[in-house]
Scaffold this active site. Structure first.
Site, PDB file in Angstrom:
ATOM      1  N   ASP A   1      12.349 138.225  60.656  1.00 36.73           N
ATOM      2  CA  ASP A   1      12.757 137.967  59.133  1.00 36.73           C
ATOM      3  C   ASP A   1      13.033 139.494  58.767  1.00 36.73           C
ATOM      4  O   ASP A   1      12.690 140.645  59.495  1.00 36.73           O
ATOM      5  CB  ASP A   1      11.366 137.614  58.577  1.00 36.73           C
ATOM      6  CG  ASP A   1      11.820 136.602  57.634  1.00 36.73           C
ATOM      7  OD1 ASP A   1      12.909 136.637  57.047  1.00 36.73           O
ATOM      8  OD2 ASP A   1      10.765 135.793  57.288  1.00 36.73           O
TER       9      ASP A   1
ATOM     10  N   HIS B   1       6.929 137.636  51.459  1.00 40.35           N
ATOM     11  CA  HIS B   1       7.836 138.484  50.828  1.00 40.35           C
ATOM     12  C   HIS B   1       7.108 139.297  49.868  1.00 40.35           C
ATOM     13  O   HIS B   1       7.635 140.571  49.699  1.00 40.35           O
ATOM     14  CB  HIS B   1       8.768 137.719  49.903  1.00 40.35           C
ATOM     15  CG  HIS B   1       9.795 136.757  50.456  1.00 40.35           C
ATOM     16  ND1 HIS B   1       9.380 135.459  50.764  1.00 40.35           N
ATOM     17  CD2 HIS B   1      11.126 136.781  50.671  1.00 40.35           C
ATOM     18  CE1 HIS B   1      10.587 135.055  51.385  1.00 40.35           C
ATOM     19  NE2 HIS B   1      11.653 135.730  51.355  1.00 40.35           N
TER      20      HIS B   1
END
Length: 509
Positions: free
Chosen positions: A262, A190
């Site tokens: 993702d 992230h």
């Protein structure tokens, strides 16, 4: 002014490009722009907690989405345990992978996945971005932890397969993630690009074993992780790598389902890069569905992605057959979902109170108790509860509640609680927290072995109060500090409740 006429070829390319996109959006009803795109052939959407305050609202939302496009794939991250979307405000009704792996009963894992799948099916979710198939081989990694079934590849493989069978048996497509394995990395994708630095033999023997098991179990989808794996590709993260997605996953491992990325806004791949360009690179590498909009999106940004894919076909960057193949795999998943729902049906209650107590059973069985000789248990009176409040995990979506102070207060009225963040911890704060020596002290932590400040604060409290009890709601370390130490392997409410019941002597047999 007369608009230029679109050729049939361009119209087809636009349709193919929109089919492979999975955007997110704001709100609990479809915005007008999303309705237009769905009617034009948008192939999927991904829901976050901002869309799913409860299961009933989610069911109404998914019905509205499907009214615009009956074949739309509605996806969400519902792992159980630490990561939940439909129960983000309250915490998951199931303790999650690490607890299931510790119990090590694959039949129980399959039952939990089936119950979770029925819950999702009733809410209109078609694709669950679960299970996490990563082996938590480095317990210090910042992104997997209790999301994994464990540190042993064989155990993770058998529970991954069981989860896939249970979820898909309920009519919801499972998605094994984060290919080719995120558990031996030192960074969170992230925030940065992690490095999976191992040799090809180790990759196959350990990281890939659960993905092989998922494929053998018939998993319908695999999520490509944003991590650099030099033994496969020194230049591109796996999510943008043809050697990883096409040569390894598709050709060598034989996976024929949907490969999804993702979220492309994650800093591992974004970092100032053009997201439409990333979408082109992902599809060219072998991805079939592009997840975008973790931080929300709109029609303009979605059309930019679509047009980038079309332009890439025109300039030769992306092969048209590759784009058509990706769109066809989206359609296959939609057809599978429709057939599976007809075969399985739905009808489980949408509220947590109406579901079977399977999550509570798992949480109780997963409890690992270490008790020093002479430690007082159960609690005879209301304790002081000190929660060392670690920041929310980046995979969470909203302020999901965690901690054991609430259930302890229910069982022992008069319980008082104190939360300390990293910035609030000091010698004076620890003195105050441990000062009331006439009452039991319970220290609640999450990942104390991984987070240095939590470990230091915990040991500071135990130096002041050696009789203190410790409840670990994250991934436990190798030691078990405290007069009584409870490892739950889950921050979910059912895990915290099980710990509180044991401390209070009210845990059912």
């Amino acid at each position: 002014m007369i608009s230029p006429r679109r050729s049939p070829a361009d119209t087809r390319l636009r349709l193919l490009a929109e089919t492979v996109l999975q955007p997110a959006f704001a709100g609990t009803t479809p915005p007008d722009w999303l309705r237009r795109r769905l009617a034009a052939g948008l192939g999927g959407v991904v829901l976050f907690a901002r869309n799913t305050p409860d299961a009933e609202t989610t069911a109404a939302l998914t019905a509205a989405l499907r009214a615009e496009n009956p074949e739309v794939i509605v996806a969400a991250d519902e792992e159980g345990g630490q990561v939940t979307r439909l129960e983000s405000a309250t915490g998951s009704s199931w303790p999650g992978n690490a607890a299931l792996g510790h119990v090590d009963d694959p039949e129980l894992t399959e039952q939990v996945a089936a119950e979770l799948g029925r819950f999702l099916a009733e809410a209109g979710i078609d694709l669950d971005y679960a299970p996490t198939a990563d082996v938590n081989s480095d317990p210090a990694n910042p992104v997997i932890g209790v999301r994994s079934f464990g540190a042993d590849a064989d155990a993770v493989a058998r529970h991954t397969a069981a989860f896939v069978r249970g979820m898909q048996g309920a009519g919801v497509a499972a998605c094994a993630k984060h290919f080719p394995g995120h558990g031996d990395t030192g960074l969170d994708s992230h925030h940065d690009l992690p490095l999976l630095d191992l040799d090809l033999e180790t990759l196959h023997r350990r990281e890939l074993l659960p993905f092989r098991a998922a494929i053998q179990a018939g998993v319908r989808s695999v999520m490509a992780g944003h991590l650099l794996v030099p033994c496969l590709d020194r230049d591109n993260p796996a999510s943008l790598s043809r050697p990883a997605l096409t040569e390894l996953l598709r050709e060598e491992l034989g996976f024929q389902g949907l490969i999804v990325t993702d979220a492309l806004e994650m800093k591992a791949v974004h970092r100032g890069a053009d997201i439409p360009e990333l979408a082109v690179r992902a599809v060219a590498a072998g991805a079939d569905a592009v997840c975008v909009g973790m931080q929300r999106t709109d029609e303009e940004s979605l059309l930019a992605l679509r047009d980038a894919l079309v332009t890439a076909v025109h300039d030769g960057t992306l092969d048209e057959e590759r784009l058509a193949d990706a769109a066809e795999r989206v359609h296959r998943l939609a057809a599978w979902r429709q057939e599976a729902r007809r075969s399985v049906g739905t009808g489980v209650p949408r509220t947590a109170a109406g579901r079977a107590p399977l999550g509570r059973l798992v949480a109780r069985r997963a409890l690992e108790v270490h008790r020093r000789p002479g430690a007082a248990l159960p609690l005879g009176e209301a304790p002081v509860v000190v929660t060392l409040a670690a920041p929310a995990h980046a995979a969470l979506d909203g302020p999901t509640a965690w901690g054991a102070a609430g259930p302890l207060a229910e069982l022992r009225p008069g319980t008082t609680g104190l939360g300390l963040t990293e910035n609030q911890v000091s010698s004076e704060a620890l003195d105050r927290a441990a000062a009331e020596t006439s009452r039991p002290l319970v220290v609640v932590v999450r990942d104390a072995a991984r987070l240095a400040w939590v470990g230091r604060a915990l040991h500071g409290l135990l130096e002041r109060r050696p009789d203190a009890m410790v409840v670990e709601l994250g991934w436990p370390g190798t030691d078990r500090p405290g007069a009584v130490h409870l490892a739950t392997r889950s921050p979910s409410p059912v895990a915290a409740r099980a710990a509180a019941e044991l401390l209070c002597g009210s845990l059912p047999d």
